[in-house]
Design an enzyme around this catalytic site. Sequence first.
Site, PDB file in Angstrom:
ATOM      1  N   GLY A  15       0.763  -1.246   0.000  1.00 27.89           N
ATOM      2  CA  GLY A  15       0.000   0.000   0.000  1.00 27.89           C
ATOM      3  C   GLY A  15       0.794   1.295   0.000  1.00 27.89           C
ATOM      4  O   GLY A  15       0.221   2.367   0.195  1.00 27.89           O
ATOM      5  N   ALA A  16       2.087   1.217  -0.239  1.00 23.94           N
ATOM      6  CA  ALA A  16       2.904   2.440  -0.173  1.00 23.94           C
ATOM      7  C   ALA A  16       2.554   3.428  -1.303  1.00 23.94           C
ATOM      8  O   ALA A  16       2.449   4.631  -1.061  1.00 23.94           O
ATOM      9  CB  ALA A  16       4.387   2.083  -0.217  1.00 23.94           C
ATOM     10  N   TRP A  17       2.371   2.905  -2.503  1.00 17.76           N
ATOM     11  CA  TRP A  17       1.992   3.815  -3.607  1.00 17.76           C
ATOM     12  C   TRP A  17       0.643   4.465  -3.303  1.00 17.76           C
ATOM     13  O   TRP A  17       0.443   5.647  -3.566  1.00 17.76           O
ATOM     14  CB  TRP A  17       1.909   3.051  -4.939  1.00 17.76           C
ATOM     15  CG  TRP A  17       3.230   2.830  -5.613  1.00 17.76           C
ATOM     16  CD1 TRP A  17       4.443   2.622  -4.999  1.00 17.76           C
ATOM     17  CD2 TRP A  17       3.477   2.789  -7.030  1.00 17.76           C
ATOM     18  NE1 TRP A  17       5.417   2.457  -5.960  1.00 17.76           N
ATOM     19  CE2 TRP A  17       4.858   2.549  -7.205  1.00 17.76           C
ATOM     20  CE3 TRP A  17       2.660   2.920  -8.163  1.00 17.76           C
ATOM     21  CZ2 TRP A  17       5.445   2.446  -8.475  1.00 17.76           C
ATOM     22  CZ3 TRP A  17       3.241   2.814  -9.422  1.00 17.76           C
ATOM     23  CH2 TRP A  17       4.628   2.591  -9.571  1.00 17.76           C
ATOM     24  N   LYS A  45       4.613  -0.570 -14.595  1.00 20.22           N
ATOM     25  CA  LYS A  45       5.891  -1.285 -14.498  1.00 20.22           C
ATOM     26  C   LYS A  45       5.930  -2.428 -15.485  1.00 20.22           C
ATOM     27  O   LYS A  45       4.930  -3.102 -15.716  1.00 20.22           O
ATOM     28  CB  LYS A  45       6.022  -1.849 -13.079  1.00 20.22           C
ATOM     29  CG  LYS A  45       7.164  -2.864 -12.957  1.00 20.22           C
ATOM     30  CD  LYS A  45       7.606  -3.047 -11.564  1.00 20.22           C
ATOM     31  CE  LYS A  45       6.766  -4.057 -10.800  1.00 20.22           C
ATOM     32  NZ  LYS A  45       7.204  -4.056  -9.392  1.00 20.22           N
ATOM     33  N   ASP A 105      -5.855  -5.349  -5.517  1.00 21.64           N
ATOM     34  CA  ASP A 105      -4.759  -6.338  -5.458  1.00 21.64           C
ATOM     35  C   ASP A 105      -5.315  -7.750  -5.290  1.00 21.64           C
ATOM     36  O   ASP A 105      -6.398  -7.937  -4.745  1.00 21.64           O
ATOM     37  CB  ASP A 105      -3.794  -6.039  -4.302  1.00 21.64           C
ATOM     38  CG  ASP A 105      -2.403  -6.621  -4.552  1.00 21.64           C
ATOM     39  OD1 ASP A 105      -1.467  -5.836  -4.820  1.00 21.64           O
ATOM     40  OD2 ASP A 105      -2.240  -7.868  -4.509  1.00 21.64           O
TER      41      ASP A 105
HETATM   42  N1  SAM Z   1       3.217  -0.567  -5.266  1.00 20.83           N
HETATM   43  C1  SAM Z   1       3.011  -1.454  -4.112  1.00 20.83           C
HETATM   44  C2  SAM Z   1       3.364  -0.675  -2.863  1.00 20.83           C
HETATM   45  O1  SAM Z   1       3.965   0.398  -2.993  1.00 20.83           O
HETATM   46  O2  SAM Z   1       3.029  -1.111  -1.758  1.00 20.83           O
HETATM   47  C3  SAM Z   1       3.811  -2.742  -4.275  1.00 20.83           C
HETATM   48  C4  SAM Z   1       3.235  -3.632  -5.350  1.00 20.83           C
HETATM   49  S1  SAM Z   1       3.944  -5.248  -5.452  1.00 20.83           S
HETATM   50  C5  SAM Z   1       5.509  -4.941  -6.189  1.00 20.83           C
HETATM   51  C6  SAM Z   1       3.047  -6.002  -6.780  1.00 20.83           C
HETATM   52  C7  SAM Z   1       1.621  -6.415  -6.452  1.00 20.83           C
HETATM   53  O3  SAM Z   1       0.917  -6.743  -7.657  1.00 20.83           O
HETATM   54  C8  SAM Z   1       1.521  -7.663  -5.567  1.00 20.83           C
HETATM   55  O4  SAM Z   1       0.940  -7.307  -4.331  1.00 20.83           O
HETATM   56  C9  SAM Z   1       0.619  -8.601  -6.375  1.00 20.83           C
HETATM   57  O5  SAM Z   1      -0.297  -9.316  -5.568  1.00 20.83           O
HETATM   58  C10 SAM Z   1      -0.103  -7.644  -7.309  1.00 20.83           C
HETATM   59  N2  SAM Z   1      -0.664  -8.291  -8.511  1.00 20.83           N
HETATM   60  C11 SAM Z   1      -0.043  -9.120  -9.383  1.00 20.83           C
HETATM   61  N3  SAM Z   1      -0.889  -9.548 -10.325  1.00 20.83           N
HETATM   62  C12 SAM Z   1      -2.093  -8.964 -10.073  1.00 20.83           C
HETATM   63  C13 SAM Z   1      -3.387  -9.027 -10.696  1.00 20.83           C
HETATM   64  N4  SAM Z   1      -3.600  -9.796 -11.773  1.00 20.83           N
HETATM   65  N5  SAM Z   1      -4.401  -8.321 -10.164  1.00 20.83           N
HETATM   66  C14 SAM Z   1      -4.187  -7.555  -9.054  1.00 20.83           C
HETATM   67  N6  SAM Z   1      -3.001  -7.454  -8.425  1.00 20.83           N
HETATM   68  C15 SAM Z   1      -1.960  -8.153  -8.917  1.00 20.83           C
END
Ligand code: SAM
Length: 196
Positions: free
Chosen positions: A34-36, A144, A62
Site C-alpha cells: 500500500g505504499a503507492w 511497471k 490487489d
Molecule cells: N506498489 C506497491 C506498494 O507500494 O506497496 C507494491 C506492489 S507489489 C511490487 C506487486 C503487487 O501486484 C503484488 O501485491 C501482487 O499481488 C499484485 N498483482 C499481481 N498480479 C495482479 C493481478 N492480476 N491483479 C491484481 N493485483 C496483482
Amino acid sequence: HYRCRSVYKLLEVDDKYHILCPGLRVIDCGTAPGAWAQVAVQRVNATGSDPDAPIGFVLGVDLLHVFPLEGAVLLPRADITDPMTQKKIQEVLPKGMVDVILSDMAPNATGIRQLDHHKLIHLCLSLLDLAQHILEPGGTMLCKYWDGGESHLLQKRLMQDFQEVKTLKLQASRKESAERYYLAKSYKRAARRASE
Ligand code: SAM
C-alpha cells in the site's frame, strides 16, 4: 511511515513528472502492501487534509489482502484481469472514471526471465483494455514492466492510445534489474460505455 520501499519509485516519478495533483481520481493496480496508495492519497488530497484544494479519489486493487488505508477505497483479493473485478471497479469509481492509472503489478516471478517478462507484458496489455472503459481522455498511465523481447508490443499499443510515451529507468530500481516503467500521457480514446 511508508509501507514499502517501492514508495521511492513513485516519489521519483511524481517529483519529476507531476502526475498526481489534488482532485484527481486514481486507480492503483497491485496495491499491496500500500505504499503507492499512501502517496496517491496524499497527493490527490483524497482525505481532504488540504481544505483549500480539490478532493481526489484513490482506489486500490490487489490479488492480496491490503490493510485499510484512510482515504483509499480498496478492492482486495481481486484479479485485475477478471471481468468481475472490472465491473466492480466501474461501480466503485466516481462516475465510473479515473484520471490516472498506476500499476506496479508484478506476477509471481518464476525466475525464468523470459516467462516472467511475457506474463508482465500481457498483464499490462490487459490494463489497456480496462483503460478503454475507465480512463478519461487526456488521462495518464504509469506501468511497471520487465524489459525483454515483447516490450515493443506494449510500447506500440501505448503509442496508439496515448499522445506521449516515455520509458523510465528509475534510480530507485535496483541497478541490475530489468525493471522499467512506461509513463504514458494524454490518453486519446473516448471511453466506451457499457452499453456499446
Ligand atoms: N506498489 C506497491 C506498494 O507500494 O506497496 C507494491 C506492489 S507489489 C511490487 C506487486 C503487487 O501486484 C503484488 O501485491 C501482487 O499481488 C499484485 N498483482 C499481481 N498480479 C495482479 C493481478 N492480476 N491483479 C491484481 N493485483 C496483482
